[in-house]
Design an enzyme around this catalytic site. Structure first.
Site, PDB file in Angstrom:
ATOM      1  N   CYS A 162      45.768 -21.012 -29.795  1.00 54.47           N
ATOM      2  CA  CYS A 162      47.067 -21.099 -30.630  1.00 54.47           C
ATOM      3  C   CYS A 162      48.244 -21.258 -29.329  1.00 54.47           C
ATOM      4  O   CYS A 162      47.739 -21.122 -28.308  1.00 54.47           O
ATOM      5  CB  CYS A 162      47.070 -19.213 -30.384  1.00 54.47           C
ATOM      6  N   CYS A 195      50.812 -18.409 -28.467  1.00 54.05           N
ATOM      7  CA  CYS A 195      49.974 -16.572 -27.858  1.00 54.05           C
ATOM      8  C   CYS A 195      48.844 -17.674 -26.813  1.00 54.05           C
ATOM      9  O   CYS A 195      48.412 -16.265 -26.224  1.00 54.05           O
ATOM     10  CB  CYS A 195      49.579 -15.412 -28.214  1.00 54.05           C
ATOM     11  N   CYS A 201      47.071 -16.182 -36.446  1.00 55.98           N
ATOM     12  CA  CYS A 201      46.487 -15.527 -35.431  1.00 55.98           C
ATOM     13  C   CYS A 201      46.369 -14.217 -35.264  1.00 55.98           C
ATOM     14  O   CYS A 201      47.223 -13.258 -35.513  1.00 55.98           O
ATOM     15  CB  CYS A 201      47.382 -15.966 -34.251  1.00 55.98           C
ATOM     16  N   CYS A 237      48.768 -12.770 -32.496  1.00 61.51           N
ATOM     17  CA  CYS A 237      50.425 -13.500 -32.195  1.00 61.51           C
ATOM     18  C   CYS A 237      50.957 -13.346 -33.942  1.00 61.51           C
ATOM     19  O   CYS A 237      51.599 -12.873 -34.128  1.00 61.51           O
ATOM     20  CB  CYS A 237      51.500 -14.229 -31.373  1.00 61.51           C
ATOM     21  N   CYS A 265      40.277 -25.336 -42.121  1.00 59.53           N
ATOM     22  CA  CYS A 265      41.776 -26.710 -42.849  1.00 59.53           C
ATOM     23  C   CYS A 265      42.749 -25.983 -41.704  1.00 59.53           C
ATOM     24  O   CYS A 265      43.715 -25.063 -42.210  1.00 59.53           O
ATOM     25  CB  CYS A 265      42.105 -26.135 -43.862  1.00 59.53           C
TER      26      CYS A 265
END
EC number: 1.8.4.12
Length: 136
Positions: A53, A56, A102, A105, A125
């Site tokens: 991510c 984070c 995510c 976060c 995707c």
């Protein structure tokens, strides 16, 4: 939506700028924008490593699960760590899809579809702007 990491828009913008994230990263991750197909830096990226991510640093995907779906966005068959990605029903644009965020976060990552070519049958995707790659 409550996640372990909570920040203001100003704090997210500053963090993404500090990381050198691409300009679209804030709108994609914090406001669920979608980058145009075939424009993301990881769409045709095949190095060996892991995708995290951008907001984070949570580990999301292994490069070994990436495949060319021909859709214009990086596609993966499964998440690297079970529970790293949370699914949310997305009813925007006159359709029903499964949005991926995510779990750490709340960053918008992309969508998952049940049309993948591997044994999972899934196609995660993702927007390149929501990802950070770490080479092995």
């Amino acid at each position: 939506m409550t996640t372990p990491i909570e920040k203001t828009d100003a704090e997210w913008k500053a963090l993404l700028a500090e990381k050198g994230a691409e300009p679209a990263a804030f709108e994609v991750t914090r406001h669920a924008a979608t980058e145009r197909p075939f424009t993301g830096k990881y769409e045709a990226h095949w190095d060996d490593g892991t995708y995290h991510c951008i907001c984070c640093g949570a580990k999301l995907f292994e490069s070994s699960t990436k495949f060319d779906a021909g859709c214009g966005w990086p596609s993966f068959s499964q998440e690297a760590v079970p529970g790293a990605i949370r699914n949310i029903v997305d009813r925007s644009h006159g359709m029903v899809r499964t949005e991926n965020v995510c779990a750490n976060c709340g960053a918008h990552l992309g969508h998952v579809f049940p049309d993948g070519p591997t044994e999972t049958g899934l196609r995660y995707c993702m927007n390149s702007a929501s990802l950070d790659f770490k080479k092995k």
